[in-house]
Structure formats: C-alpha cells, structure tokens
Write a protein that holds these residues in place. Structure first.
Motif, PDB file in Angstrom:
ATOM      1  N   VAL A  23      -6.855 -11.211 -15.938  1.00 18.02           N
ATOM      2  CA  VAL A  23      -7.815 -10.423 -16.150  1.00 18.02           C
ATOM      3  C   VAL A  23      -8.812 -10.306 -15.101  1.00 18.02           C
ATOM      4  O   VAL A  23      -9.464 -11.497 -14.686  1.00 18.02           O
ATOM      5  CB  VAL A  23      -8.560 -10.538 -17.448  1.00 18.02           C
ATOM      6  N   VAL A  24      -9.025  -9.357 -14.327  1.00 17.40           N
ATOM      7  CA  VAL A  24      -9.920  -9.056 -13.055  1.00 17.40           C
ATOM      8  C   VAL A  24     -10.865  -8.053 -13.393  1.00 17.40           C
ATOM      9  O   VAL A  24     -10.385  -6.802 -13.805  1.00 17.40           O
ATOM     10  CB  VAL A  24      -9.284  -8.874 -11.765  1.00 17.40           C
ATOM     11  N   VAL A  25     -12.343  -8.374 -13.622  1.00 20.15           N
ATOM     12  CA  VAL A  25     -13.259  -7.153 -13.692  1.00 20.15           C
ATOM     13  C   VAL A  25     -13.655  -6.822 -12.288  1.00 20.15           C
ATOM     14  O   VAL A  25     -14.696  -7.255 -11.650  1.00 20.15           O
ATOM     15  CB  VAL A  25     -14.432  -7.646 -14.535  1.00 20.15           C
ATOM     16  N   GLY A  26     -12.661  -5.956 -11.683  1.00 20.25           N
ATOM     17  CA  GLY A  26     -12.680  -5.594 -10.251  1.00 20.25           C
ATOM     18  C   GLY A  26     -11.708  -4.939  -9.829  1.00 20.25           C
ATOM     19  O   GLY A  26     -10.512  -4.955 -10.596  1.00 20.25           O
ATOM     20  N   PRO A  27     -11.585  -4.412  -8.781  1.00 16.81           N
ATOM     21  CA  PRO A  27     -10.362  -3.993  -8.099  1.00 16.81           C
ATOM     22  C   PRO A  27      -9.465  -5.072  -7.804  1.00 16.81           C
ATOM     23  O   PRO A  27      -9.516  -6.019  -7.220  1.00 16.81           O
ATOM     24  CB  PRO A  27     -10.816  -3.045  -6.824  1.00 16.81           C
ATOM     25  N   VAL A  28      -7.871  -4.760  -7.645  1.00 17.55           N
ATOM     26  CA  VAL A  28      -6.982  -5.679  -7.195  1.00 17.55           C
ATOM     27  C   VAL A  28      -6.412  -4.937  -5.949  1.00 17.55           C
ATOM     28  O   VAL A  28      -6.077  -3.755  -6.142  1.00 17.55           O
ATOM     29  CB  VAL A  28      -5.800  -5.878  -8.354  1.00 17.55           C
TER      30      VAL A  28
ATOM     31  N   GLU B  82       6.937 -11.970  -1.081  1.00 18.00           N
ATOM     32  CA  GLU B  82       7.724 -11.647  -2.644  1.00 18.00           C
ATOM     33  C   GLU B  82       6.237 -11.696  -3.379  1.00 18.00           C
ATOM     34  O   GLU B  82       5.837 -12.902  -3.693  1.00 18.00           O
ATOM     35  CB  GLU B  82       8.457 -12.856  -2.856  1.00 18.00           C
ATOM     36  N   VAL B  83       6.220 -10.679  -4.219  1.00 16.28           N
ATOM     37  CA  VAL B  83       5.443 -10.674  -5.556  1.00 16.28           C
ATOM     38  C   VAL B  83       5.977 -11.111  -6.589  1.00 16.28           C
ATOM     39  O   VAL B  83       6.914 -10.639  -7.029  1.00 16.28           O
ATOM     40  CB  VAL B  83       4.759  -9.105  -5.466  1.00 16.28           C
ATOM     41  N   PRO B  84       5.533 -12.217  -7.187  1.00  9.03           N
ATOM     42  CA  PRO B  84       5.987 -12.625  -8.660  1.00  9.03           C
ATOM     43  C   PRO B  84       5.714 -11.597  -9.569  1.00  9.03           C
ATOM     44  O   PRO B  84       4.910 -10.819  -9.540  1.00  9.03           O
ATOM     45  CB  PRO B  84       5.324 -13.962  -8.884  1.00  9.03           C
ATOM     46  N   LYS B  85       6.394 -11.837 -10.710  1.00 11.48           N
ATOM     47  CA  LYS B  85       6.265 -10.792 -12.015  1.00 11.48           C
ATOM     48  C   LYS B  85       4.861 -11.292 -12.763  1.00 11.48           C
ATOM     49  O   LYS B  85       4.798 -12.604 -12.854  1.00 11.48           O
ATOM     50  CB  LYS B  85       7.449 -11.148 -12.923  1.00 11.48           C
ATOM     51  N   LEU B  86       3.948 -10.247 -12.678  1.00 10.56           N
ATOM     52  CA  LEU B  86       2.675 -10.524 -13.215  1.00 10.56           C
ATOM     53  C   LEU B  86       2.423  -9.485 -14.104  1.00 10.56           C
ATOM     54  O   LEU B  86       2.511  -8.112 -13.910  1.00 10.56           O
ATOM     55  CB  LEU B  86       1.600 -10.547 -12.059  1.00 10.56           C
ATOM     56  N   SER B  87       1.578  -9.839 -15.283  1.00  7.69           N
ATOM     57  CA  SER B  87       0.965  -8.891 -16.123  1.00  7.69           C
ATOM     58  C   SER B  87      -0.592  -9.046 -15.720  1.00  7.69           C
ATOM     59  O   SER B  87      -1.277 -10.323 -15.775  1.00  7.69           O
ATOM     60  CB  SER B  87       0.999  -9.234 -17.430  1.00  7.69           C
ATOM     61  N   VAL B  88      -1.199  -7.926 -14.795  1.00  4.65           N
ATOM     62  CA  VAL B  88      -2.481  -7.878 -14.514  1.00  4.65           C
ATOM     63  C   VAL B  88      -3.525  -6.804 -15.064  1.00  4.65           C
ATOM     64  O   VAL B  88      -2.980  -5.796 -15.291  1.00  4.65           O
ATOM     65  CB  VAL B  88      -2.727  -7.591 -13.038  1.00  4.65           C
ATOM     66  N   CYS B  89      -4.454  -7.086 -15.470  1.00  7.67           N
ATOM     67  CA  CYS B  89      -5.581  -6.125 -16.008  1.00  7.67           C
ATOM     68  C   CYS B  89      -6.556  -6.244 -15.313  1.00  7.67           C
ATOM     69  O   CYS B  89      -7.253  -7.055 -14.836  1.00  7.67           O
ATOM     70  CB  CYS B  89      -5.857  -6.399 -17.472  1.00  7.67           C
ATOM     71  N   ALA B  90      -6.908  -4.995 -14.510  1.00  5.72           N
ATOM     72  CA  ALA B  90      -8.055  -4.704 -13.644  1.00  5.72           C
ATOM     73  C   ALA B  90      -8.798  -3.480 -13.740  1.00  5.72           C
ATOM     74  O   ALA B  90      -8.095  -2.548 -14.558  1.00  5.72           O
ATOM     75  CB  ALA B  90      -7.711  -4.967 -12.479  1.00  5.72           C
ATOM     76  N   LEU B  91      -9.984  -3.330 -13.264  1.00  8.33           N
ATOM     77  CA  LEU B  91     -10.621  -1.974 -13.249  1.00  8.33           C
ATOM     78  C   LEU B  91     -10.057  -0.814 -12.609  1.00  8.33           C
ATOM     79  O   LEU B  91      -9.915   0.264 -12.945  1.00  8.33           O
ATOM     80  CB  LEU B  91     -12.297  -2.056 -12.736  1.00  8.33           C
TER      81      LEU B  91
ATOM     82  N   PHE C  81      -6.509  -0.432  -9.330  1.00 12.16           N
ATOM     83  CA  PHE C  81      -5.639  -1.100  -8.589  1.00 12.16           C
ATOM     84  C   PHE C  81      -5.493  -0.087  -7.121  1.00 12.16           C
ATOM     85  O   PHE C  81      -5.570   0.946  -7.413  1.00 12.16           O
ATOM     86  CB  PHE C  81      -4.281  -1.232  -9.187  1.00 12.16           C
ATOM     87  N   THR C  82      -5.173  -0.513  -6.049  1.00 12.70           N
ATOM     88  CA  THR C  82      -4.928   0.222  -4.997  1.00 12.70           C
ATOM     89  C   THR C  82      -3.608   0.612  -5.142  1.00 12.70           C
ATOM     90  O   THR C  82      -2.712   0.093  -5.929  1.00 12.70           O
ATOM     91  CB  THR C  82      -5.062  -0.327  -3.634  1.00 12.70           C
TER      92      THR C  82
END
Length: 153
Positions: free
Chosen positions: A79-84, A92-101, A103-104
């Motif tokens: 959980v990121v309160v801001g942009p990713v 190599e990006v791992p498999k992630l569940s991301v919550c953010a305000l 995303f680019t």
C-alpha cells in the motif's frame, strides 16, 4: 473560578484537511475518515492522515524499490499513498499486488504483465477494511531536487 490561561489562550490543534480539488481524493478522505472512526484499526487512521498531507509529502515510489521492499512478503498487498513509477533498471518485475493513488502507464503495464494487480484505495477498503495482509510503504520525501539546496547556510 476560571482556568488560568496565559495570554494567547489555549492551543487547540485540528487535523489537517486536504485542500485538493480532486473529487476522488475527497471521497477517499471521507471513506477512510469513516473507517478510522468505526474500526479499531490503526491502519485506517494512518491512511487517512497520509491522504490529508500535502502533495510534497506524497512522494513517488519506484517499482524497483517496491519489489525490493516486498521480497519475502508473498500474498501481501503493498500500500503506497502516492504514485508508483516505473523503473527501467528493473528487468524482471515480480508478481505484486499494489494499491496506490496513481500508477504511471508503464508501471501499471509492468505489474500486470508480471501477473500482478493494481488496486485503488476504494477496492482495498472492500478487500481489506482493517488493513490485514497489507504492507504500508512510502516514497523518499527528501529525494526531491529542491531538497538539495536546503540545510546549513
């Protein structure tokens, strides 16, 4: 009998409210204000506080830093309160569940391509209202270009 108050009176501090005109941000503040009041979860109080800070205090977090911080935390939601933002240095990006305000476009594409998912805060509130199974992260506040010029005169 009154209270002996120094000149100037008592200081009553109020929580900062967002000055953002963004209706999505305003609705999120309402939602997390409700959750912070109605649940015993400190997670919701922290999210509400971070939603109400200035834009300067919501720095972006790169995918590389995100994947590094999420190593060994399988099945948890970042959980990121801001942009990713995307990072070209990460092959190599791992498999992630991301919550953010926010995303680019390239960051969202990288996460989805790796089999992960990008969540919004309203979806997070439905999935995990108490913040269980989440990892709260934030970007580097002091990494702004303007910050270089501050400090000793």
């Amino acid at each position: 009998m009154g209270i002996d108050i120094e000149a100037g009176g008592r200081v009553k501090s109020k929580a900062r409210v967002t000055k953002s005109e963004n209706p999505y941000t305003r609705l999120l503040c309402k939602l997390y204000k409700f959750l912070a009041r109605r649940t015993d979860s400190k997670f919701n109080k922290v999210i509400l506080k971070r939603l109400n800070v200035t834009r300067k205090s919501k720095p972006p977090l790169s995918l590389q830093k995100l994947s590094k911080l999420m190593e060994g935390k399988d099945g948890k939601i970042a959980v990121v309160v801001g942009p990713v933002t995307d990072d070209k240095r990460l092959y190599e990006v791992p498999k992630l569940s991301v919550c953010a305000l926010r995303f680019t476009e390239t960051a969202r594409a990288s996460i989805v391509k790796a089999g992960g998912e990008c969540l919004t805060f309203d979806k997070l509130a439905l999935r995990s209202p108490l913040g269980k199974g989440t990892v709260l992260l934030r970007g580097p506040v002091k990494a702004r270009a303007a910050e270089r010029h501050f400090g000793k005169a």
